[in-house]
Design an enzyme around this catalytic site. Structure first.
Site, mmCIF file in Angstrom:
data_model
loop_
_atom_site.group_PDB
_atom_site.id
_atom_site.type_symbol
_atom_site.label_atom_id
_atom_site.label_comp_id
_atom_site.label_asym_id
_atom_site.label_seq_id
_atom_site.Cartn_x
_atom_site.Cartn_y
_atom_site.Cartn_z
ATOM 1 C CB THR A 1 -4.884 4.184 4.162
ATOM 2 O OG1 THR A 1 -4.643 3.115 5.088
ATOM 3 C CG2 THR A 1 -6.336 4.190 3.760
ATOM 4 C CD GLU A 2 -0.380 -1.173 4.052
ATOM 5 O OE1 GLU A 2 -0.178 -2.368 4.320
ATOM 6 O OE2 GLU A 2 0.505 -0.303 4.108
ATOM 7 C CG ASN A 3 -7.115 0.286 5.143
ATOM 8 O OD1 ASN A 3 -6.321 1.201 4.966
ATOM 9 N ND2 ASN A 3 -8.166 0.405 5.925
ATOM 10 C CB SER B 1 -4.790 -0.381 -1.985
ATOM 11 O OG SER B 1 -4.004 0.461 -1.177
ATOM 12 C CG HIS C 1 -5.950 -5.007 0.704
ATOM 13 N ND1 HIS C 1 -5.919 -5.748 1.857
ATOM 14 C CD2 HIS C 1 -4.858 -4.217 0.780
ATOM 15 C CE1 HIS C 1 -4.871 -5.429 2.590
ATOM 16 N NE2 HIS C 1 -4.211 -4.508 1.962
#
Length: 213
Positions: free
Chosen positions: A46-48, A88, A85
């Site tokens: 997940t991008e967070n 990511s 972040h």
């Protein structure tokens, strides 16, 4: 009969290769996490900033500090890790994801993607990480209804809405059909409660029929 969002999510989950690293976009694509086999070895990103994300959290599992990119509470699986972040996004842009599943306003038969703006005056754009995912993942799947609320096709000859990426989508999962898109045009792999001929007429597009998945 057209598939419900949960039924469609199960179809998407079925087709993700075992052992893949996968990002699920905000909205309906997050439902895919609830249908992945525990023994498939699929790692959700997940991008967070999380790897080994699990299904949506319910009841006592809910932790307000443990969410996906859409701020939906999720669970963690063994081996879960957390990171900045920026790291990511380096994973996304660096070609480390095998599959991403995104929503869309429009997809063209050539695989162009429009999913960040409706183009309406005053509409709030929502780019997020979609552009990074569209060019960074090896395969981009789109999960959407085939027609919008006004009955207009969302699979189109050419996108008329602001583009997210060119030629990036490989397959579209919809409530009525699974359709491969790209340089060879639209190839229907599976239909739900309809036929290829009926879809071609409704969409106003030439559709070819490929082998079932």
């Amino acid at each position: 009969m057209a598939l419900s969002p949960d039924e469609l999510a199960a179809v998407v989950a079925r087709d993700i290769p075992d052992g893949s690293y996968v990002n699920l976009g905000i909205g309906q694509p997050t439902k895919v996490a609830d249908h992945l086999s525990a023994d498939a070895g699929i790692v959700l990103h997940t991008e967070n900033g999380m790897l080994h994300m699990g299904p949506a959290a319910t009841g006592d599992e809910v932790d307000p500090d443990l969410t996906n990119a859409g701020k939906v509470p999720v669970t963690e699986l063994p081996g879960a890790s957390y990171f900045h972040h920026a790291d990511s996004f380096l994973m996304m842009r660096g070609g480390h994801l095998d599959v991403c599943v995104l929503g869309a306003f429009q997809v063209s038969v050539a695989g162009d993607l429009a999913n960040w703006s409706t183009g309406a005056e005053g509409a709030i754009p929502a780019v997020g990480g979609a552009m990074d995912l569209a060019i960074g993942a090896r395969d981009v799947y789109v999960m959407m209804t085939l027609f919008d609320k006004k009955g207009r096709p969302k699979l189109v000859p050419e996108c008329t809405l602001p583009l997210t990426g060119l030629g990036c989508v490989s397959r579209v999962y919809t409530d009525l059909a699974v359709i491969d898109v790209g340089a060879t045009g639209a190839v229907v792999r599976e239909t739900f409660g309809t036929t290829v001929a009926e879809l071609s007429e409704r969409l106003g597009l030439p559709l070819s029929e490929g082998a079932s998945l």
